[in-house]
Design a protein around this motif. Structure first.
Motif, short mmCIF file in Angstrom:
data_model
loop_
_atom_site.label_atom_id
_atom_site.label_comp_id
_atom_site.label_asym_id
_atom_site.label_seq_id
_atom_site.Cartn_x
_atom_site.Cartn_y
_atom_site.Cartn_z
N SER A 1 -7.70 -53.46 -9.79
CA SER A 1 -7.95 -53.28 -8.36
C SER A 1 -6.64 -53.32 -7.58
N ILE A 2 -6.54 -52.48 -6.56
CA ILE A 2 -5.33 -52.39 -5.76
C ILE A 2 -5.70 -52.05 -4.33
N ALA A 3 -4.98 -52.66 -3.37
CA ALA A 3 -5.22 -52.39 -1.95
C ALA A 3 -3.95 -51.84 -1.32
N PHE A 4 -4.06 -50.68 -0.70
CA PHE A 4 -2.92 -50.03 -0.05
C PHE A 4 -2.95 -50.27 1.46
N CYS A 5 -1.81 -50.61 2.03
CA CYS A 5 -1.67 -50.58 3.48
C CYS A 5 -1.32 -49.15 3.89
N CYS A 6 -1.17 -48.92 5.18
CA CYS A 6 -0.80 -47.58 5.68
C CYS A 6 0.72 -47.45 5.64
N ILE A 7 1.23 -47.01 4.53
CA ILE A 7 2.68 -46.97 4.29
C ILE A 7 3.38 -46.03 5.26
N SER A 8 4.45 -46.52 5.87
CA SER A 8 5.37 -45.76 6.73
C SER A 8 4.83 -45.41 8.11
N THR A 9 3.62 -45.79 8.44
CA THR A 9 3.05 -45.33 9.72
C THR A 9 3.38 -46.24 10.89
N GLY A 10 3.94 -47.42 10.63
CA GLY A 10 4.27 -48.34 11.71
C GLY A 10 5.65 -48.04 12.27
N ALA A 11 6.56 -48.98 12.03
CA ALA A 11 7.93 -48.84 12.55
C ALA A 11 8.65 -47.64 11.93
N PHE A 12 8.18 -47.17 10.77
CA PHE A 12 8.83 -46.03 10.11
C PHE A 12 8.40 -44.69 10.69
N ARG A 13 7.35 -44.69 11.54
CA ARG A 13 6.97 -43.57 12.41
C ARG A 13 6.47 -42.31 11.68
N PHE A 14 5.89 -42.49 10.52
CA PHE A 14 5.24 -41.33 9.87
C PHE A 14 3.93 -41.09 10.61
N PRO A 15 3.61 -39.85 10.98
CA PRO A 15 2.37 -39.56 11.72
C PRO A 15 1.13 -40.05 10.96
N GLN A 16 0.26 -40.74 11.66
CA GLN A 16 -0.87 -41.40 11.01
C GLN A 16 -1.80 -40.44 10.28
N GLU A 17 -2.17 -39.35 10.92
CA GLU A 17 -3.15 -38.44 10.31
C GLU A 17 -2.59 -37.81 9.05
#
Length: 249
Positions: A195-211
């Motif tokens: 089992s593995i849980a992913f956060c939303c990589i790069s979408t915060g301070a790194f500013r990758f577009p969320q969608e």
């Protein structure tokens, strides 16, 4: 309560004695908890004393129990909104920086800070050992695995996502984000994790577009050939991310 205050005071006073901050130990438990987290955030990766580890671990265990541990046992791909440090899985994925040492800004809201704060000072020390042995910064799109220490998760997989200053990623940066998910899954498979849980990589301070990030994340995970990993959780914090992933999964 008195025993808990005495214990957290012990952890705080040891860390205060290690550094010159000018900070003073407050009176209430919530303020002491904020100070302890701040000290964990700014502490250099020097080997801690056993007294410090014991006092810190006791307080973090109490905080873990108060937050409540969440376990998702059903196989498949799931979406869960909340604090990733509550998840009892084989591994959670941390959106790390290239130094892999966590966030040094006291009480910062980034996922890197949140994970290191809940795992404790041992995590930064372990990451430092990895980086010293490696001799260079971690490359974007790659990942390293460490124990979870005080987290409910057994392991933390640290991956470095692409930084998008203008918020407009190139095709190469899109591929680097996909590589973060593949590198993390490869480590999970190498360690026979289920089992593995992913956060939303790069979408915060790194500013990758969320969608776009969500589309890359889901597509990459679904296409990855898995043998051991049976349960995948996309962990989100914002309502906007929840809505995006809900449409894609």
């Amino acid at each position: 309560m008195m025993d808990r205050l005495k214990n957290i005071d012990n952890a705080i006073n040891i860390m205060l004695s290690e550094m010159e901050t000018g900070w003073t130990n407050p009176d209430t438990l919530p303020l002491k908890q904020r100070l302890m987290r701040s000290l964990i955030n700014v502490r250099q990766p020097d080997k801690p004393s056993q007294d410090l580890i014991d006092a810190q671990d006791k307080e973090l265990a109490a905080q873990r129990e108060e937050k409540g541990v969440v376990e998702i046992r059903q196989e498949g791909i799931h979406l869960w909104q909340g604090d990733i440090t509550r998840l009892k899985v084989d591994a959670i994925v941390n959106a790390a920086n290239s130094r892999l040492l966590g966030c040094f800004k006291p009480l910062h809201a980034c996922i890197d800070n949140v994970i290191h704060s809940a795992a404790g000072i041992q995590l930064r020390c372990y990451c430092n050992d990895i980086m010293q042995a490696q001799g260079h910064k971690e490359a974007t799109g790659q990942a390293k695995i460490t124990p979870g220490f005080n987290l409910p998760a057994r392991y933390v997989i640290h991956t470095v996502g692409p930084i998008i200053p203008n918020g407009k990623p190139t095709k190469e940066q899109e591929e680097l984000l996909a590589s973060c998910y593949r590198s993390s899954l490869k480590l999970a498979e190498d360690y026979s994790l289920e089992s593995i849980a992913f956060c939303c990589i790069s979408t915060g301070a790194f500013r990758f577009p969320q969608e776009l990030a969500a589309k890359i994340a889901v597509k990459t995970v679904k296409e990855y050939p898995r043998r051991h990993v049976k349960t995948i959780i996309f962990n989100v914090f914002k309502d906007t991310d929840y809505a995006l992933y809900q449409q894609l999964i």
